[in-house]
Design a protein around this motif. Structure first.
Motif, PDB file in Angstrom:
ATOM      1  N   THR A   1      42.402   7.298 -29.054  1.00  0.00           N
ATOM      2  CA  THR A   1      42.532   5.981 -29.689  1.00  0.00           C
ATOM      3  C   THR A   1      44.002   5.578 -29.766  1.00  0.00           C
ATOM      4  OG1 THR A   1      40.579   6.506 -31.014  1.00  0.00           O
ATOM      5  CG2 THR A   1      41.969   4.697 -31.807  1.00  0.00           C
TER       6      THR A   1
ATOM      7  N   ASN B   1      47.183   9.616 -38.291  1.00  0.00           N
ATOM      8  CA  ASN B   1      46.052   8.709 -38.083  1.00  0.00           C
ATOM      9  C   ASN B   1      45.021   8.947 -39.182  1.00  0.00           C
ATOM     10  OD1 ASN B   1      44.452   6.770 -36.778  1.00  0.00           O
ATOM     11  ND2 ASN B   1      43.391   8.324 -35.578  1.00  0.00           N
ATOM     12  N   MET B   2      44.197   7.953 -39.425  1.00  0.00           N
ATOM     13  CA  MET B   2      43.176   8.004 -40.486  1.00  0.00           C
ATOM     14  C   MET B   2      43.847   8.313 -41.834  1.00  0.00           C
ATOM     15  SD  MET B   2      40.078   9.899 -38.523  1.00  0.00           S
ATOM     16  CE  MET B   2      39.877   9.866 -36.754  1.00  0.00           C
TER      17      MET B   2
ATOM     18  N   VAL C   1      41.027  13.830 -33.865  1.00  0.00           N
ATOM     19  CA  VAL C   1      41.924  13.207 -34.847  1.00  0.00           C
ATOM     20  C   VAL C   1      42.383  11.809 -34.414  1.00  0.00           C
ATOM     21  CG1 VAL C   1      42.757  15.403 -35.793  1.00  0.00           C
ATOM     22  CG2 VAL C   1      43.974  14.353 -33.884  1.00  0.00           C
ATOM     23  N   GLY C   2      42.029  11.434 -33.180  1.00  0.00           N
ATOM     24  CA  GLY C   2      42.366  10.078 -32.737  1.00  0.00           C
ATOM     25  C   GLY C   2      43.399   9.996 -31.630  1.00  0.00           C
ATOM     26  N   LYS C   3      43.610  11.093 -30.904  1.00  0.00           N
ATOM     27  CA  LYS C   3      44.587  11.061 -29.792  1.00  0.00           C
ATOM     28  C   LYS C   3      44.282   9.944 -28.793  1.00  0.00           C
ATOM     29  CE  LYS C   3      43.414  15.101 -28.438  1.00  0.00           C
ATOM     30  NZ  LYS C   3      42.657  15.389 -29.631  1.00  0.00           N
TER      31      LYS C   3
ATOM     32  N   ILE D   1      48.456   5.215 -39.418  1.00  0.00           N
ATOM     33  CA  ILE D   1      47.407   4.265 -39.031  1.00  0.00           C
ATOM     34  C   ILE D   1      46.230   4.453 -39.990  1.00  0.00           C
ATOM     35  CG2 ILE D   1      45.865   3.510 -37.170  1.00  0.00           C
ATOM     36  CD1 ILE D   1      47.825   4.869 -35.185  1.00  0.00           C
ATOM     37  N   PRO D   2      45.780   3.387 -40.630  1.00  0.00           N
ATOM     38  CA  PRO D   2      44.652   3.538 -41.558  1.00  0.00           C
ATOM     39  C   PRO D   2      43.332   3.784 -40.839  1.00  0.00           C
ATOM     40  CG  PRO D   2      45.243   1.224 -41.350  1.00  0.00           C
ATOM     41  CD  PRO D   2      46.248   2.002 -40.545  1.00  0.00           C
ATOM     42  N   ILE D   3      42.335   4.217 -41.592  1.00  0.00           N
ATOM     43  CA  ILE D   3      40.967   4.260 -41.065  1.00  0.00           C
ATOM     44  C   ILE D   3      40.451   2.836 -41.152  1.00  0.00           C
ATOM     45  CG2 ILE D   3      38.591   5.071 -41.450  1.00  0.00           C
ATOM     46  CD1 ILE D   3      39.676   7.508 -42.777  1.00  0.00           C
TER      47      ILE D   3
ATOM     48  N   GLY E   1      40.785  18.718 -32.581  1.00  0.00           N
ATOM     49  CA  GLY E   1      40.079  17.672 -31.842  1.00  0.00           C
ATOM     50  C   GLY E   1      39.634  16.551 -32.776  1.00  0.00           C
TER      51      GLY E   1
ATOM     52  N   PRO F   1      42.292  18.319 -26.736  1.00  0.00           N
ATOM     53  CA  PRO F   1      42.708  18.946 -27.999  1.00  0.00           C
ATOM     54  C   PRO F   1      43.016  20.426 -27.812  1.00  0.00           C
ATOM     55  CG  PRO F   1      40.321  18.651 -27.939  1.00  0.00           C
ATOM     56  CD  PRO F   1      40.868  18.003 -26.696  1.00  0.00           C
TER      57      PRO F   1
END
Ligand SMILES: Nc1ncnc2c1ncn2[C@@H]1O[C@H](COP(=O)(O)OP(=O)(O)OP(=O)(O)O)[C@@H](O)[C@H]1O
Ligand SMILES: [Mg+2]
Length: 289
Positions: free
Chosen positions: A36, A192-193, A32-34, A228-230, A30, A140
């Protein structure tokens, strides 16, 4: 085969005959940016000219109303034969979420069969009309409930979102395995991040490690769609209900996400050509693997 069961990538989408492609955005872990990623990919695809719907399949913790700055009761459309809910619209996409239907301060308590029943209704009782892509923002995890959800919705394929962190990657692998087990094609991995660029110095920091998403993709022969960056602006976009690809289209991050949307569309096309009845194309692509 039961028409509600996902069989193979060539399964006709009987529940959604006017929707060309259905894509689940999933992860094992959970947060992690799904959501987004789902929101920004949906808006990016719409900006590129596609007709797009977004279904908040996270009926336990729907975040789409907040992330897309919309929360109204959907209108009901009645005719002699049917009664359908009309999806809401914002940023050029059609949207449906359980958050539009329940009081968002009360917890939603679902048992497994109720959860998949509610989700199925979102597929069948919502007037999605014609769409190029219907994106599902998944809850998630990879438990029984997620598995049931996968078998309820007819999917063209799944995208796995992970951070480069070990614990996220190991859960992402479980999610990959789950989709493989139910014969849902894997359209790609999004990391992501991935990294953080310090705005003052321009230095790059790998906060959660590096390269994990790419490694997972290559080990499982899944396309890698991008990193994808933070960036605080991505988080702010979610919190204020205006996705970064819409709000700051010229930002580097919005461009990165738009490129990921293009890569995804390409994978969907490849998948559709591969599962079409044209054996010539199938052989050519098969040889290239
Ligand atoms: N690339 C990013 N840069 C900065 N913040 C991000 C990024 N991606 C996601 N976030 C933020 O991280 C948090 C979690 O993201 P999000 O809700 O999209 O994750 P999720 O995987 O959908 O979570 P859940 O498993 O609870 O559904 C949110 O506050 C979001 O704004
Ligand atoms: Mg989410």
């Amino acid at each position: 085969m039961n028409s509600n069961t996902i069989g193979s990538n060539s399964t006709k989408n009987e529940l959604l005959p006017k929707v060309k492609n259905t894509i689940a955005i999933a992860s094992g872990k959970g947060g992690v940016g799904k959501s987004t990623v789902a929101v920004n990919l949906a808006v990016a695809l719409a900006k590129a000219g596609a007709s797009v719907g977004l279904l908040d399949a996270d009926i336990y913790g729907p975040s789409i109303p907040l992330m897309l700055g919309i929360n109204e009761r959907p209108k009901i459309y009645k005719s002699a034969e049917t009664m359908k809910m009309l999806p809401l619209e914002n940023f050029g996409i059609k949207i449906m979420s359980i958050g539009f239907l329940v009081d968002n301060t009360a917890p939603v308590i679902w048992r497994g069969p109720m959860a998949s029943g509610a989700l199925k209704q979102f597929v069948t009782d919502v007037d999605w009309d014609e769409l190029d892509y219907l994106i599902f923002d998944m809850p998630p995890g990879t438990g029984d409930i997620q598995l049931t959800l996968c078998q309820t919705i007819p999917l063209t394929g799944a995208v796995i979102v992970t951070t480069p962190q070990k614990v996220s990657l190991s859960d992402a692998r479980k999610a990959l395995n789950m989709f493989t087990r139910v014969n849902v094609p894997l359209l790609g991995v999004v990391e992501n991040m991935s990294y953080f660029i310090a705005p003052d110095t321009g230095n790059v920091y790998d906060i959660f490690g590096t390269g994990g998403g790419e490694k997972l993709a290559s080990e499982t022969s899944t396309p890698f769609l991008g990193k994808i960056p933070i960036d605080p602006r991505i988080r702010v976009g979610g919190d204020k209900g205006i996705p970064i690809v819409f709000d700051l289209p010229d930002s580097n991050e919005a461009k990165i996400i738009s490129q990921i949307a293009k890569n995804l569309a390409e994978q969907v096309n490849i998948r559709n050509i591969n599962s079409s009845s044209n054996p010539k194309i199938e052989i050519i692509l098969g040889d290239g693997d």
